[in-house]
Design a protein around this motif. Structure first.
Motif, PDB file in Angstrom:
ATOM      1  N   PHE A  68       0.823  -1.206   0.000  1.00 51.06           N
ATOM      2  CA  PHE A  68       0.000   0.000   0.000  1.00 51.06           C
ATOM      3  C   PHE A  68       0.858   1.257   0.000  1.00 51.06           C
ATOM      4  N   LYS A  69       2.004   1.188   0.669  1.00 49.81           N
ATOM      5  CA  LYS A  69       2.915   2.323   0.640  1.00 49.81           C
ATOM      6  C   LYS A  69       3.336   2.642  -0.790  1.00 49.81           C
ATOM      7  N   LYS A  70       3.588   1.592  -1.573  1.00 49.40           N
ATOM      8  CA  LYS A  70       3.973   1.791  -2.971  1.00 49.40           C
ATOM      9  C   LYS A  70       2.824   2.387  -3.777  1.00 49.40           C
ATOM     10  N   LEU A  71       1.603   1.913  -3.530  1.00 48.61           N
ATOM     11  CA  LEU A  71       0.444   2.436  -4.255  1.00 48.61           C
ATOM     12  C   LEU A  71       0.223   3.913  -3.949  1.00 48.61           C
ATOM     13  N   GLY A  73       2.372   5.948  -2.627  1.00 43.36           N
ATOM     14  CA  GLY A  73       3.558   6.685  -3.058  1.00 43.36           C
ATOM     15  C   GLY A  73       3.561   6.947  -4.552  1.00 43.36           C
ATOM     16  N   GLY A  74       3.129   5.953  -5.339  1.00 46.75           N
ATOM     17  CA  GLY A  74       3.072   6.146  -6.783  1.00 46.75           C
ATOM     18  C   GLY A  74       2.092   7.235  -7.175  1.00 46.75           C
ATOM     19  N   LEU A  75       0.914   7.252  -6.524  1.00 42.55           N
ATOM     20  CA  LEU A  75      -0.074   8.285  -6.811  1.00 42.55           C
ATOM     21  C   LEU A  75       0.419   9.648  -6.338  1.00 42.55           C
ATOM     22  N   ALA A  76       1.032   9.672  -5.158  1.00 42.37           N
ATOM     23  CA  ALA A  76       1.554  10.939  -4.630  1.00 42.37           C
ATOM     24  C   ALA A  76       2.674  11.479  -5.498  1.00 42.37           C
ATOM     25  N   GLY A  77       3.402  10.580  -6.155  1.00 40.18           N
ATOM     26  CA  GLY A  77       4.509  11.004  -6.995  1.00 40.18           C
ATOM     27  C   GLY A  77       4.088  11.797  -8.218  1.00 40.18           C
ATOM     28  N   THR A  78       2.793  11.769  -8.559  1.00 43.19           N
ATOM     29  CA  THR A  78       2.317  12.543  -9.705  1.00 43.19           C
ATOM     30  C   THR A  78       2.193  14.024  -9.388  1.00 43.19           C
ATOM     31  N   ALA A  79       2.192  14.374  -8.097  1.00 49.21           N
ATOM     32  CA  ALA A  79       2.095  15.783  -7.693  1.00 49.21           C
ATOM     33  C   ALA A  79       3.498  16.383  -7.641  1.00 49.21           C
ATOM     34  N   LYS A  80       3.742  17.413  -8.434  1.00 54.01           N
ATOM     35  CA  LYS A  80       5.084  17.990  -8.536  1.00 54.01           C
ATOM     36  C   LYS A  80       5.203  19.350  -7.850  1.00 54.01           C
ATOM     37  N   SER A  81       4.096  19.856  -7.294  1.00 55.04           N
ATOM     38  CA  SER A  81       4.129  21.168  -6.654  1.00 55.04           C
ATOM     39  C   SER A  81       3.121  21.180  -5.505  1.00 55.04           C
ATOM     40  N   PRO A  82       3.235  22.129  -4.569  1.00 59.40           N
ATOM     41  CA  PRO A  82       2.262  22.215  -3.483  1.00 59.40           C
ATOM     42  C   PRO A  82       0.825  22.368  -3.980  1.00 59.40           C
ATOM     43  N   GLY A  83       0.622  23.182  -5.016  1.00 56.79           N
ATOM     44  CA  GLY A  83      -0.716  23.361  -5.552  1.00 56.79           C
ATOM     45  C   GLY A  83      -1.297  22.075  -6.102  1.00 56.79           C
ATOM     46  N   ALA A  84      -0.463  21.326  -6.825  1.00 59.49           N
ATOM     47  CA  ALA A  84      -0.919  20.053  -7.380  1.00 59.49           C
ATOM     48  C   ALA A  84      -1.250  19.069  -6.269  1.00 59.49           C
ATOM     49  N   ALA A  85      -0.466  19.088  -5.188  1.00 60.10           N
ATOM     50  CA  ALA A  85      -0.714  18.187  -4.062  1.00 60.10           C
ATOM     51  C   ALA A  85      -2.054  18.487  -3.397  1.00 60.10           C
ATOM     52  N   ILE A  86      -2.354  19.772  -3.220  1.00 57.96           N
ATOM     53  CA  ILE A  86      -3.619  20.167  -2.589  1.00 57.96           C
ATOM     54  C   ILE A  86      -4.801  19.746  -3.460  1.00 57.96           C
ATOM     55  N   VAL A  87      -4.712  19.999  -4.755  1.00 58.71           N
ATOM     56  CA  VAL A  87      -5.801  19.629  -5.663  1.00 58.71           C
ATOM     57  C   VAL A  87      -5.977  18.113  -5.700  1.00 58.71           C
ATOM     58  N   LEU A  88      -4.871  17.392  -5.768  1.00 59.87           N
ATOM     59  CA  LEU A  88      -4.944  15.937  -5.868  1.00 59.87           C
ATOM     60  C   LEU A  88      -5.570  15.314  -4.625  1.00 59.87           C
ATOM     61  N   VAL A  89      -5.156  15.747  -3.443  1.00 61.92           N
ATOM     62  CA  VAL A  89      -5.721  15.172  -2.226  1.00 61.92           C
ATOM     63  C   VAL A  89      -7.200  15.533  -2.090  1.00 61.92           C
TER      64      VAL A  89
END
Length: 430
Positions: A68-71, A73-89
Motif C-alpha cells: 500500500f505504501k507503494k500504491l 507513493g506512486g499516486l503521490a509522486g504525480t504531484a510535482k508542486s504544493p498546488g498540485a498536491a492540494i488539488v490531488l488530495v
C-alpha cells in the motif's frame, strides 16, 4: 482558531454544558432530568466508538504495509508542486468519501500524509484540511445513511412516506449537480487557500516515516522456538487472510457493492494481515496505529451524553420546529438544511439525527406539499455540512496526521462557508 479553539476534549466538555443550559431554558426539563438524560446516553455509542477506533487502526495498518505504501507513493509522486498536491488530495478525498464515508476519512488522511512526505514546501495543515474537506459529500453518496434508510423496506417512517428509491435521492439530478459542483469548486478553493511562503507550515518528512527500526531483519531474527516460528509464519497470515477474502467474496456476491462501516473495516483488517506477510509484522503495525485512538475512546462517550440530552429533553425537536415555523414552500428545503446543520453540531450521527428530525421534517413537508425525497436529502446534506467544524468526525484524520483540531479548523471554516452556499443554492433552485 489557533488562538481560541480548545483541544477537542475541552470542546466537548464545553458543548456538554451548553446543551445542558439550553435544555433548561427551552424545554420543560429540570437540572436532574438533564443529568439523567446525559448519564443515560453516555454509553450509547460504545459499538460505534469501537467501529471508529477500527477505522483508524485498520486503515493505518493497511497503509503502512509495503504494497500500500507503494500504491500511495506512486499516486503521490504525480504531484510535482504544493498546488498540485492540494488539488490531488482534494479530488481523491471527495471521490473516496462519496463512495464510502469511512473509506474517505482514512484514505484522505493517509494520502495527505504521503503527499507531505514527497512534496516540498506544501502546507501540512492545509493538506489534512483538504483531505477532511472531501468528507462534506458523504451523505450525498453511496453510504448516505438517510437516503439508504428510506430506500429500505420496513424503515421507521415507511408508514408516512413509503419506500423512496435512491434514484430520487442519491442519484436525483439536483443531488448529482451539488456533488459535481463541490467536486469542481472545493479543489479550486483549497488551492486558493495556500498560504504565503512565510506562513506555510511544513513538516519534516522524516517525522512521517514509519518506524523503520522494526526492520525485516529484526522481525525475522531469532525465530528459533516454535512460538517464534509461528509469529513469523507467512502461512498463518495467508490462511487467515484467505478466510477473510472468502467471506468478502460471499458478501459482495450476495449484496452487490454495498459498503458499510463493518465491511470497510473487515476489508482493511484482512488486507492488512495479508499485505504485512507475517503475524509479527501485522501486530507491530497495530501497536503503532492504536496510539492515535485515545481521542476517539475518551470523547465519543461525551458526544453520546450530549445526544442523550438533545433527544430525551426534546431540545432537538424545539430547534427543528423553530426552523419549520419560518419556512414556506420555496425556502423549506433550505431551512431544513440549516436546521440539520445546527442539530448535527450536537448530535453528530446521521442515523441518530434522522430518528429525531425525520418525523418533524416529513410531516412539515407533507403539509406544505413539497418534495419528500428532497426533504430527506436536505437533512442529509445539513448533517454532512457542519462536520467541517465538528471535531467529532475529524478525530480519526487528526490522529493519523498527528495534528490538533485547531491546526485545520481555520481552513475548514472556509470550506464550511463555501460548501454551504453551493448546497443551499442547489436545494433552493434545482
Amino acid at each position: 482558531m489557533q488562538k481560541y479553539l480548545p483541544d477537542p476534549f475541552l470542546f466537548v466538555i464545553i458543548l456538554t454544558f451548553v446543551v445542558f443550559g439550553l435544555g433548561l431554558i427551552f424545554t420543560d426539563s429540570g437540572p436532574m432530568d438533564m443529568v439523567q438524560y446525559w448519564g443515560g446516553g453516555f454509553w450509547a455509542l460504545l459499538a460505534f466508538s469501537m467501529q471508529m477506533v477500527l477505522v483508524l487502526v485498520t486503515g493505518h495498518v493497511l497503509a503502512s504495509s509495503p504494497i500500500f505504501k507503494k500504491l500511495l507513493g506512486g499516486l503521490a509522486g504525480t504531484a510535482k508542486s504544493p498546488g498540485a498536491a492540494i488539488v490531488l488530495v482534494s479530488v481523491v478525498s471527495i471521490i473516496a468519501s462519496w463512495i464510502n464515508w469511512g473509506f474517505g476519512l482514512v484514505i484522505g488522511a493517509l494520502f495527505a500524509k504521503e503527499l507531505a512526505r514527497r512534496v516540498k514546501n506544501v502546507d501540512y495543515r492545509l493538506l489534512i484540511a483538504s483531505a477532511y474537506g472531501g468528507f462534506v459529500v458523504w451523505h450525498g453518496g453511496f453510504s448516505g445513511s438517510i437516503p439508504l434508510s428510506i430506500a429500505t423496506k420496513g424503515h421507521p417512517f415507511a408508514d408516512k412516506i413509503g419506500i423512496i428509491p435512491t434514484s430520487e435521492t442519491i442519484f436525483a439530478p439536483y443531488n448529482l449537480i451539488i456533488v459535481l459542483a463541490l467536486f469542481i469548486i472545493l479543489p479550486i478553493l483549497n488551492r486558493a487557500m495556500i498560504p504565503s511562503k512565510e506562513q506555510t507550515v511544513t513538516v519534516d518528512p522524516e517525522i512521517l516515516v514509519e518506524d523503520e527500526a522494526f526492520s525485516a531483519a529484526s522481525l525475522e531474527a531469532g525465530a528459533a522456538t516454535p512460538a517464534e516460528r509461528m509469529e513469523n509464519s507467512v502461512i498463518l497470515s495467508m490462511l487467515a487472510g484467505i478466510l477473510g477474502l472468502l467471506f468478502l467474496g460471499w458478501y459482495f456476491t450476495k449484496n452487490g457493492f454495498n459498503l458499510n462501516l463493518d465491511i470497510v473495516n473487515f476489508t482493511f483488517f484482512f488486507l492488512g494481515i495479508i499485505f504485512h506477510g507475517t503475524p509479527k509484522r501485522f501486530l507491530h503495525a497495530v501497536t503503532t496505529a492504536v496510539k492515535g485512538a485515545s481521542g476517539i475512546i475518551i470523547q465519543f462517550p461525551f458526544y453520546a451524553g450530549i445526544m442523550g440530552m438533545m433527544t430525551a429533553s426534546g431540545l432537538a425537536v424545539v430547534m427543528s420546529n423553530a426552523f419549520v415555523s419560518i419556512s414556506n414552500d420555496f425556502t423549506f428545503h433550505f431551512f431544513a438544511f440549516l436546521s440539520a446543520g445546527l442539530v448535527n453540531f450536537f448530535v453528530p450521527s446521521g442515523g441518530g439525527q434522522w430518528a429525531v428530525q425525520g418525523p418533524i421534517m416529513l410531516d412539515a413537508a407533507k403539509a406544505m406539499g413539497v418534495s419528500i425525497p428532497k426533504t430527506a436529502m436536505a437533512v442529509a446534506w445539513g448533517d454532512a455540512w457542519t462536520n467541517m467544524i465538528q471535531p467529532f468526525w475529524a478525530l480519526p484524520a487528526l490522529a493519523i496526521a498527528g495534528l490538533k483540531a485547531k491546526d485545520i479548523m481555520g481552513f475548514c471554516c472556509i470550506i464550511l462557508v463555501v460548501s454551504g452556499i453551493v448546497i443551499s443554492l442547489g436545494l433552493l433552485f434545482l
